[in-house]
Design a protein around this motif. Structure first.
Motif, PDB file in Angstrom:
ATOM      1  N   SER A 176       0.823  -1.197   0.000  1.00  9.91           N
ATOM      2  CA  SER A 176       0.000   0.000   0.000  1.00  9.91           C
ATOM      3  C   SER A 176       0.862   1.254   0.000  1.00  9.91           C
ATOM      4  N   ASN A 177       0.303   2.317  -0.555  1.00 13.34           N
ATOM      5  CA  ASN A 177       0.959   3.613  -0.538  1.00 13.34           C
ATOM      6  C   ASN A 177       1.148   4.064   0.903  1.00 13.34           C
ATOM      7  N   LYS A 178       2.294   4.675   1.214  1.00  7.44           N
ATOM      8  CA  LYS A 178       2.561   5.079   2.595  1.00  7.44           C
ATOM      9  C   LYS A 178       1.544   6.099   3.105  1.00  7.44           C
ATOM     10  N   ASP A 179       0.902   6.831   2.185  1.00 11.13           N
ATOM     11  CA  ASP A 179      -0.117   7.790   2.600  1.00 11.13           C
ATOM     12  C   ASP A 179      -1.448   7.110   2.905  1.00 11.13           C
ATOM     13  N   ASP A 180      -1.615   5.879   2.440  1.00 10.89           N
ATOM     14  CA  ASP A 180      -2.859   5.148   2.692  1.00 10.89           C
ATOM     15  C   ASP A 180      -2.778   4.423   4.034  1.00 10.89           C
ATOM     16  N   TRP A 181      -2.661   5.209   5.104  1.00 14.50           N
ATOM     17  CA  TRP A 181      -2.479   4.682   6.462  1.00 14.50           C
ATOM     18  C   TRP A 181      -3.618   3.762   6.883  1.00 14.50           C
ATOM     19  N   PHE A 182      -4.788   3.987   6.292  1.00 18.72           N
ATOM     20  CA  PHE A 182      -6.007   3.315   6.734  1.00 18.72           C
ATOM     21  C   PHE A 182      -6.023   1.831   6.394  1.00 18.72           C
ATOM     22  N   ILE A 183      -5.281   1.419   5.371  1.00 19.72           N
ATOM     23  CA  ILE A 183      -5.354   0.015   4.956  1.00 19.72           C
ATOM     24  C   ILE A 183      -4.759  -0.897   6.033  1.00 19.72           C
ATOM     25  N   ASP A 184      -3.517  -0.628   6.438  1.00 20.82           N
ATOM     26  CA  ASP A 184      -2.886  -1.462   7.465  1.00 20.82           C
ATOM     27  C   ASP A 184      -3.625  -1.363   8.797  1.00 20.82           C
ATOM     28  N   TRP A 185      -4.050  -0.159   9.152  1.00 22.41           N
ATOM     29  CA  TRP A 185      -4.701   0.032  10.455  1.00 22.41           C
ATOM     30  C   TRP A 185      -6.063  -0.652  10.492  1.00 22.41           C
ATOM     31  N   PHE A 186      -6.881  -0.502   9.453  1.00 19.37           N
ATOM     32  CA  PHE A 186      -8.207  -1.100   9.463  1.00 19.37           C
ATOM     33  C   PHE A 186      -8.149  -2.626   9.372  1.00 19.37           C
ATOM     34  N   ASN A 187      -7.057  -3.151   8.816  1.00 19.24           N
ATOM     35  CA  ASN A 187      -6.909  -4.601   8.744  1.00 19.24           C
ATOM     36  C   ASN A 187      -6.272  -5.202  10.007  1.00 19.24           C
ATOM     37  N   SER A 188      -5.842  -4.328  10.921  1.00 16.18           N
ATOM     38  CA  SER A 188      -5.196  -4.796  12.145  1.00 16.18           C
ATOM     39  C   SER A 188      -6.236  -5.262  13.169  1.00 16.18           C
ATOM     40  N   LYS A 189      -5.916  -6.324  13.892  1.00 20.53           N
ATOM     41  CA  LYS A 189      -6.829  -6.780  14.953  1.00 20.53           C
ATOM     42  C   LYS A 189      -6.963  -5.725  16.049  1.00 20.53           C
ATOM     43  N   TYR A 190      -5.940  -4.891  16.203  1.00 22.65           N
ATOM     44  CA  TYR A 190      -5.960  -3.886  17.267  1.00 22.65           C
ATOM     45  C   TYR A 190      -6.964  -2.768  16.976  1.00 22.65           C
ATOM     46  N   TYR A 191      -7.193  -2.485  15.711  1.00 24.64           N
ATOM     47  CA  TYR A 191      -8.220  -1.511  15.343  1.00 24.64           C
ATOM     48  C   TYR A 191      -9.570  -1.963  15.886  1.00 24.64           C
ATOM     49  N   HIS A 192      -9.875  -3.240  15.722  1.00 23.80           N
ATOM     50  CA  HIS A 192     -11.171  -3.770  16.149  1.00 23.80           C
ATOM     51  C   HIS A 192     -11.252  -3.865  17.670  1.00 23.80           C
ATOM     52  N   ILE A 193     -10.124  -4.104  18.330  1.00 29.67           N
ATOM     53  CA  ILE A 193     -10.116  -4.126  19.796  1.00 29.67           C
ATOM     54  C   ILE A 193     -10.347  -2.725  20.350  1.00 29.67           C
ATOM     55  N   LEU A 194      -9.655  -1.736  19.792  1.00 32.99           N
ATOM     56  CA  LEU A 194      -9.762  -0.367  20.296  1.00 32.99           C
ATOM     57  C   LEU A 194     -11.178   0.174  20.153  1.00 32.99           C
ATOM     58  N   TYR A 195     -11.838  -0.161  19.043  1.00 33.57           N
ATOM     59  CA  TYR A 195     -13.148   0.422  18.775  1.00 33.57           C
ATOM     60  C   TYR A 195     -14.304  -0.561  18.974  1.00 33.57           C
ATOM     61  N   LYS A 196     -14.052  -1.631  19.727  1.00 32.35           N
ATOM     62  CA  LYS A 196     -15.097  -2.648  19.876  1.00 32.35           C
ATOM     63  C   LYS A 196     -16.307  -2.142  20.660  1.00 32.35           C
TER      64      LYS A 196
END
Length: 248
Positions: free
Chosen positions: A2-22
């Motif tokens: 992914s493009n380095k500016d597309d921060w959302f791809i790695d973060w939204f695919n991370s399990k930690y994203y779902h834990i933080l916003y569960k």
């Protein structure tokens, strides 16, 4: 890659994203959708799109009120979770909101919970709006639920907090950089440390009006919270309803 500016791809695919916003509340989503529908007298016989649908929280609510609902998200992990909801009138797709093509014309498109303004180039934001315009029926409506940049600028700069979920520590620092609100997230999970970032452009209502004009929309109304109260500079949210303009 992914493009380095597309921060959302790695973060939204991370399990930690779902834990933080569960703890994101399904009741809140249900109430918000009901308030939009009743306030604007929306037609329940329409086909609608949830653009940037995440794990389907709002899509599920929409499916209870509209004939057919499509949900689109760039995160494969989000769509995997969303598809666990087996609902007859609800479909999910992996796609980028800048260039999606569902071959469908919608009565309404919903872009909820600050799923806009992620990109470095405003050209990308315009592409999102033009794509929405192309997927709307004549006089179709676009709803954008965004942060209130006016309030953010007054309250958020330099804010730090630590949140713990199930023994995982989230150290969060929010600051404003080049008219973006940047949230850096350090995650400590046992011996492991991870770093992610959220970055959202601080669009004001005037910026949206300009981008709407370029992409074939007219702003109809603005609201300041999920109870659909009028927007002002101190509102918690900036919720916009824009109408597709007739083609010349």
């Amino acid at each position: 890659m992914s493009n380095k500016d597309d921060w959302f791809i790695d973060w939204f695919n991370s399990k930690y994203y779902h834990i933080l916003y569960k703890s994101r509340n399904k009741n809140e989503a249900n109430d918000f959708i009901k308030n939009i529908i009743s306030n604007l007298s929306l037609n329940s016989n329409e086909t609608v799109l949830d653009l940037g649908c995440g794990n389907g929280r709002h899509s599920i609510s929409l499916s209870e009120h509209f004939k057919l609902v499509d949900g689109i998200d760039i995160s494969s992990e989000n769509i995997t979770l969303a598809k666990k909801n087996k609902i007859e009138n609800l479909k999910f797709f992996i796609s980028d909101m800048r260039n999606f093509d569902t071959k469908t014309k919608y009565g309404y498109i919903f872009n909820l919970f600050t799923s806009f303004g992620y990109f470095k180039k405003n050209e990308d934001n315009i592409n999102v709006l033009k794509n929405c315009n192309n997927h709307l029926k004549k006089d179709g409506l676009l709803f954008i639920d965004f942060l209130n940049s006016e309030k953010i600028k007054m309250t958020i700069n330099g804010l730090k907090e630590t949140i713990n979920f199930d023994g995982i520590e989230f150290n969060i620092h929010k600051k404003i950089v080049d008219n973006y609100v940047v949230k850096t997230i350090e995650i400590v999970d046992g011996d492991l440390t991870f770093n992610f970032q959220e970055k959202v452009q601080l669009f004001k209502i005037e910026d949206f009006k300009t981008n709407f004009s370029i992409s074939g929309f007219e702003l109809l109304s603005s609201f300041g919270d999920y109870q659909m109260n009028p927007y002002d500079l101190n509102s918690n949210r900036l919720i916009l309803c824009a109408k597709k303009l007739a083609n010349d």
